[in-house]
Design an enzyme around this catalytic site. Structure first.
Site, PDB file in Angstrom:
ATOM      1  N   ASP A 152       0.783  -1.222   0.093  1.00 38.12           N
ATOM      2  CA  ASP A 152      -0.059  -0.141   0.015  1.00 38.12           C
ATOM      3  C   ASP A 152       1.005   1.233   0.200  1.00 38.12           C
ATOM      4  OD1 ASP A 152      -1.999   1.937   0.464  1.00 38.12           O
ATOM      5  OD2 ASP A 152      -2.120   1.427   2.383  1.00 38.12           O
TER       6      ASP A 152
ATOM      7  N   ASN B  44      -0.298   4.506  -0.190  1.00 33.93           N
ATOM      8  CA  ASN B  44      -0.791   5.842   0.423  1.00 33.93           C
ATOM      9  C   ASN B  44      -1.731   5.548   1.652  1.00 33.93           C
ATOM     10  OD1 ASN B  44      -2.877   4.274  -0.858  1.00 33.93           O
ATOM     11  ND2 ASN B  44      -4.077   5.947  -1.862  1.00 33.93           N
TER      12      ASN B  44
ATOM     13  N   ASP C 175      -4.264   3.669   2.896  1.00 34.42           N
ATOM     14  CA  ASP C 175      -5.578   3.700   2.756  1.00 34.42           C
ATOM     15  C   ASP C 175      -5.802   2.347   3.168  1.00 34.42           C
ATOM     16  OD1 ASP C 175      -5.056   2.410   0.488  1.00 34.42           O
ATOM     17  OD2 ASP C 175      -6.628   3.349  -0.837  1.00 34.42           O
TER      18      ASP C 175
ATOM     19  N   ASP D  46      -1.818  -1.266  -3.962  1.00 38.75           N
ATOM     20  CA  ASP D  46      -1.916  -0.446  -5.199  1.00 38.75           C
ATOM     21  C   ASP D  46      -0.755  -0.511  -6.155  1.00 38.75           C
ATOM     22  OD1 ASP D  46      -0.182   1.285  -4.127  1.00 38.75           O
ATOM     23  OD2 ASP D  46      -1.876   1.966  -2.558  1.00 38.75           O
TER      24      ASP D  46
ATOM     25  N   ASP E 246      -4.811 -10.488 -15.942  1.00 46.06           N
ATOM     26  CA  ASP E 246      -6.174 -11.348 -16.083  1.00 46.06           C
ATOM     27  C   ASP E 246      -7.322 -10.851 -16.981  1.00 46.06           C
ATOM     28  OD1 ASP E 246      -7.626 -13.398 -14.453  1.00 46.06           O
ATOM     29  OD2 ASP E 246      -6.358 -12.582 -12.774  1.00 46.06           O
TER      30      ASP E 246
ATOM     31  N   ASP F  41      -9.336 -16.059 -17.262  1.00 41.15           N
ATOM     32  CA  ASP F  41     -10.440 -16.466 -16.011  1.00 41.15           C
ATOM     33  C   ASP F  41     -11.619 -17.244 -16.338  1.00 41.15           C
ATOM     34  OD1 ASP F  41     -10.919 -15.770 -13.166  1.00 41.15           O
ATOM     35  OD2 ASP F  41     -12.741 -15.334 -13.939  1.00 41.15           O
TER      36      ASP F  41
ATOM     37  N   GLU G  92      -7.353 -20.580 -17.414  1.00 47.91           N
ATOM     38  CA  GLU G  92      -7.882 -21.070 -15.939  1.00 47.91           C
ATOM     39  C   GLU G  92      -8.659 -22.126 -16.290  1.00 47.91           C
ATOM     40  OE1 GLU G  92     -10.840 -19.372 -13.447  1.00 47.91           O
ATOM     41  OE2 GLU G  92      -9.789 -20.240 -11.639  1.00 47.91           O
TER      42      GLU G  92
ATOM     43  N   HIS H  73      -4.358 -17.275  -5.458  1.00 44.10           N
ATOM     44  CA  HIS H  73      -5.412 -16.551  -4.581  1.00 44.10           C
ATOM     45  C   HIS H  73      -6.856 -17.025  -4.197  1.00 44.10           C
ATOM     46  CE1 HIS H  73      -6.764 -15.957  -8.718  1.00 44.10           C
ATOM     47  NE2 HIS H  73      -7.620 -15.496  -8.251  1.00 44.10           N
ATOM     48  N   ASP H  74      -6.827 -18.145  -4.870  1.00 44.29           N
ATOM     49  CA  ASP H  74      -8.180 -18.979  -4.706  1.00 44.29           C
ATOM     50  C   ASP H  74      -7.681 -20.280  -3.800  1.00 44.29           C
ATOM     51  OD1 ASP H  74      -9.533 -17.460  -6.302  1.00 44.29           O
ATOM     52  OD2 ASP H  74      -9.251 -18.462  -8.011  1.00 44.29           O
TER      53      ASP H  74
HETATM   54  C1  NOJ Z   1     -11.455 -17.482 -10.953  1.00 45.41           C
HETATM   55  C2  NOJ Z   1     -10.818 -16.572 -10.164  1.00 45.41           C
HETATM   56  O1  NOJ Z   1      -9.399 -16.895  -9.726  1.00 45.41           O
HETATM   57  C3  NOJ Z   1     -11.505 -16.258  -8.718  1.00 45.41           C
HETATM   58  O2  NOJ Z   1     -10.839 -15.487  -7.874  1.00 45.41           O
HETATM   59  C4  NOJ Z   1     -12.898 -15.700  -9.071  1.00 45.41           C
HETATM   60  O3  NOJ Z   1     -13.554 -15.411  -8.056  1.00 45.41           O
HETATM   61  C5  NOJ Z   1     -13.741 -16.430 -10.075  1.00 45.41           C
HETATM   62  N1  NOJ Z   1     -12.693 -17.013 -11.246  1.00 45.41           N
HETATM   63  C6  NOJ Z   1     -14.642 -15.576 -10.656  1.00 45.41           C
HETATM   64  O4  NOJ Z   1     -13.983 -14.579 -11.671  1.00 45.41           O
HETATM   65 CA    CA Z   2      -3.433   2.194  -1.122  1.00 39.31          CA
END
Ligand code: NOJ
Ligand code: CA
Length: 576
Positions: A51, A53, A55, A59, A128, A230, A284, A351-352
């Site tokens: 981050d 700034n 908040d 970013d 993405d 995605d 994906e 991240h999933d």
């Molecule tokens: C796959 C992405 O990696 C995930 O984070 C997202 O929630 C779903 N597709 C929907 O876009």
């Molecule tokens: Ca920020």
């Protein structure tokens, strides 16, 4: 090992300089070399990276301030999770303007500076592309829902209510798991495989496909180097909406994936866009069979460069747990099938999914460091392009929130409401979230031991893992034996040994329940990788002759004991 949670099962359906130099020289021209095959991809989750700034939200300027750190890793490609305008129902996977930067992430000038900063450092940028759905706040959807005769009506899938209720479709994130949302404005239902704020675009409409081509060209003309596509296997749909058999939602890829004209659409994109640029494209998901995956990525089909399949990470959801033999079987199966044709991505976290070390290794204090390095060794020595998730290079762990108020992920929050509304076992759900939630991997990057791990001086959008005082980049940077230093060494080992990229993979000691051992071979050059996946001592078959073997890297600092491996020990040998 771990027990499953249905929503996450479904969600995850939808991861010696001289010796190095010789390896490169011994390469022949018989391999179809491509930069994207030789890449090491580093995934950045912008919201949680840095981050600038205060908040509390990461970013673009924050990423820019860390470019030298990214460069120091040796990675060659950065994949950025979505940074486009978005109301953030699903952290940027609900896009309201595909040609803008999300306010809290910065401006287009920041983006241009980031791209330049990466390119100046010889790092490519992959973005993405989220076009299975848009946000319901996208202008297209606003127009589309406004009247049945609006020119944008057919940009989405609508079902007139006078025809009765539409054929059931399961939604990943909906509180009632219902993918059809009734909209009184035009007395119709719209389709959303993900949340209600993520209506599915109608790819059967050529205008939608042209819009997507134009969006891709917009970013490619800025100079980006590719797209991670995605939920792409879901874009094509049978718009007669046939009835699926009961329980179809347990095999969503089979029913939702690889719709009728998917390959026509991808070929069209390839002709109109991909083929005009030197880029990489990764889907994906890879369908539900090996054949599906080949059909997406085999070079002679002129579609995509690579795909990432979910079997390797889904194994951690197997009811009753999985064994190392299962894991070896999955990776070996995929490798063998793509030995001669096609190319895959390889990953163990993103991240999933939960954190790599918590999900596949052992995040207890005694083994976190070793098991994290062992997994890094695995990813960097397998065939396929490795995708490595930010923070895993530090051995960051799951945070394991126990209070629903700490969660931020729409999947966790809507899943919770569903369990409460249906009188389900809330305690059980919370226990599953603690282990499986996507928020585990979305906590802020741990830069140093100052307040909030040096991520922000404000209030972070999601809590920082309290272990940042001991697990952080600043400390690990100074320690030659840290996870971070090990990752850097593994990346450079891979980059200069083409055998690790292209070499034939062969499983060794296949039935060993504790050790994953394999060789990689190219042009007479052979490497052996030994990985103890357990917290106990283990032995590899005495049939492996290590007398002439030379150690290239190991995760212990004390001498190796031939065929005996200590807990989570990892060794890469050069065999000739
Ligand atoms: C796959 C992405 O990696 C995930 O984070 C997202 O929630 C779903 N597709 C929907 O876009
Ligand atoms: Ca920020």
């Amino acid at each position: 090992m771990k027990k499953s949670l249905p929503i996450f099962i479904l969600l995850s359906l939808i991861c010696c300089k001289m010796a190095f130099a010789q390896a490169v020289q011994s390469h022949t021209d018989t391999i179809d070399r491509k930069w994207w095959k030789e890449a090491v991809v580093y995934q950045i989750y912008p919201r949680s990276f840095k981050d600038s700034n205060n908040d509390g939200i990461g970013d673009l300027k924050g990423i820019i301030s860390k470019l030298d750190y990214i460069k120091s890793l040796g990675v060659t490609v950065v994949w950025l999770n979505p940074i486009y305008s978005s109301p953030n129902d699903d952290n940027g996977y609900d896009i309201s303007n595909y040609r803008n930067i999300m306010d809290v992430f910065g401006t287009m000038a920041d983006f241009d500076a980031l791209l330049k900063g990466l390119h100046d450092r010889h790092i490519k940028l992959v973005m993405d592309l989220v076009v299975n759905h848009s946000s319901d706040e996208h202008e297209w959807f606003k127009q589309s829902r406004s009247s049945r005769t609006n020119p944008y009506r057919d940009y989405y899938h609508w079902w007139p209510a006078e025809k009765g209720k539409p054929t059931p479709r399961y939604s990943f994130f909906d509180i009632n798991s219902d993918a059809w949302k009734y909209d009184s404005l035009t007395n119709s239902y719209y389709l959303h495989y993900f949340s209600r704020k993520q209506p599915d675009l109608n790819w059967e409409n050529p205008k939608v496909r042209t819009e997507v081509d134009d969006i891709m060209k917009f970013w490619l003309d800025k100079g980006i180097d590719g797209f991670r596509m995605d939920a792409f296997q879901y874009v094509a749909k049978d718009t007669t909406f046939p009835v699926f058999p009961p329980g179809y939602e347990k095999n969503i890829n089979k029913y939702y994936g690889m719709g009728p004209h998917l390959h026509d659409y991808i070929k069209e994109m390839n002709t109109n866009v991909f083929s005009k640029y030197d880029i990489m494209t990764v889907a994906e998901g890879a369908g539900s069979t090996l054949e599906d995956a080949h059909n997406l990525v085999d070079a002679d089909r002129h579609e995509l460069n690579m795909a990432y399949h979910f079997e390797g990470v889904d194994i951690t959801n197997k009811p009753g747990g999985y064994t190392l033999l299962d894991l070896k079987q999955v990776y070996t199966k995929w490798d063998k099938d793509f030995e001669d044709k096609g190319w895959l991505a390889i990953f163990m976290a993103n991240h999933d999914n939960p954190r790599m070390v918590s999900n596949f290794g052992n995040d207890s204090p005694g083994f976190r460091d070793l098991s994290s390095k062992m997994l890094t060794t695995f990813l960097m020595t397998m065939r396929g392009t490795p995708y490595y998730y930010n923070g895993d290079e530090l051995g960051m762990t799951n945070i394991g929130f126990t209070d629903i108020k700490d969660y931020r992920d729409v999947a966790a929050l809507n899943g919770y409401k569903h369990v409460v509304n249906t009188g389900g076992d809330v305690q059980h759900y919370m226990q599953e979230l603690r282990v499986r939630s996507r928020d585990n991997s979305r906590t802020p990057f741990q830069w140093d031991s100052s307040e909030n791990a040096g991520f922000t001086m404000g209030t972070p959008w999601i809590k920082v893992n309290p272990n940042y005082t001991t697990i952080n980049a600043a400390d690990e940077d100074k320690d030659p034996n840290s996870c971070l230093s090990y990752f850097r060494k593994m990346v450079s080992l891979r980059k200069v040994n083409l055998v690790l990229v292209y070499g034939k993979y062969n499983l060794v000691d296949a039935d060993n329940p504790n050790v994953y051992a394999y060789t990689r071979e190219l042009d007479g050059k052979k490497m052996l990788v030994l990985l103890n996946f357990t917290a106990k001592d283990a032995t590899v078959t005495s049939g492996i002759d290590l007398s002439k073997a030379k150690v290239l890297i190991q995760n212990y600092t004390t001498p190796i004991n031939q065929n005996h491996l200590r807990p989570y020990e990892a060794i890469v040998y050069q065999m000739n």
